[in-house]
Scaffold this active site. Sequence first.
Site, PDB file in Angstrom:
ATOM      1  CB  CYS A 168      -0.926   0.003   1.205  1.00 18.92           C
ATOM      2  SG  CYS A 168      -1.989   1.452   1.251  1.00 18.92           S
ATOM      3  CB  CYS A 171      -0.710   2.618   4.030  1.00 19.50           C
ATOM      4  SG  CYS A 171      -2.032   1.807   3.202  1.00 19.50           S
ATOM      5  CG  ASP A 172       3.064   1.330   4.527  1.00 20.50           C
ATOM      6  OD1 ASP A 172       2.528   1.809   5.534  1.00 20.50           O
ATOM      7  OD2 ASP A 172       2.950   0.149   4.172  1.00 20.50           O
TER       8      ASP A 172
END
Length: 349
Positions: A168, A171-172
């Site tokens: 992701c 997200c990261d």
Amino acid sequence: MTERVVIIGSGPAGWSAAIYASRASLEPLVFEGAITEDNRLKGTLPLGQLSLTTEVENYAGFPSGHLTEYLKSALPEHLVPYRGKNAPHGVTGPELMELMRQQAKNFGTRIVTDDVVSVDLSKRPFTIKTLEGQTVEAHTIIVATGARANYLGLPSEDAFKNRGVSACAVCDGALPRFRNKPLVVVGGGDSAMEEASYLTKFASVVHLVHRRGEFRASKIMAQRALENPKINVQWYSAVDEVLGTDDGGVTGVRLKNLQSNATETIEAAGMFCAIGHSPNTDFLKGQVQTDDKGYIVWTQSFRTNTSVEGVYAAGDVADSNYRQAITSAGTGCMAALDAERWLVTQGIH
Ligand code: NAP
């Protein structure tokens, strides 16, 4: 007490089912999933895949515009963290999910923040067991557990999850470990194009590793990636090892050229997998008919019925084809109506 409708899952399908079931006075119980490290790593935290995205431009009813005041009026303040000075113009995935959750709550949906670990569908009422040890009986179940990102399955990949390996980018990607460093994205679909393009904001270069000589992605998204000077495509290539150290995490990957079998090591601070998804059906333990990829089969056309009477499926867990927020929401609505109508035939009100 036997629940009339239990909904398992908390993406657009789950919340849409909950909105319809609660407005039909069925007081649905939603198991939205547990907040655990395991779910974080698998990408199966509450609110589903949309909570892992940024702006959502294709959900009808949310044109780009001045949404900040609306969102602040519809949600508690702590749930609209993106509405600062640089707020996005459209709605974000997490905001959309919080809006749906709130809407379901407003109509009396009860929500349990726990995972369902097993169900017994062999007799009615059905039995549902959770991670924290709760047991619930239900006349109908709507399965709306969605799908999760796939990984390559290399032991070295597993070893570096959370330390450079991710599925992701949104997200990261902004983590300090990835800033101004070379990164690897694996895949050739729209997700890979999107992740690679997104990561160019942070990376020095993005190596887009694809196993074939053409992308599966839509033309427009493939074009965008190909024209991005920070994306370097590695055609006919596969990652056959993730390299790194115990202290620092990922330092590179070993690439194998699938035409020549030659290998090379490239430096990278992270590897992002964008190689498709698998449905979240483990807890069903084969009690509902699935297709060869594990997606639940709808046994009647234009109905959300499954192979078990009284069990309905909605959203990505039963749909490997459209997989859009709006189609998930649509089938969530259908599942609630199907469940409601079946309950009437059983004399359960
Ligand atoms: P996908 O279309 O199934 O693409 C998966 C890609 O991963 C394919 O290129 C596949 O290679 C590759 N792959 C699969 N298994 C692999 C393995 N073990 N090793 C190496 N490569 C592997 O999945 P997706 O990109 O997640 O897209 C899913 C759906 O969501 C699509 O309908 C897509 O249009 C949609 N989507 C839309 C957007 C958007 O419009 N903004 C963004 C993301 C996704 P092959 O091509 O060789 O099979």
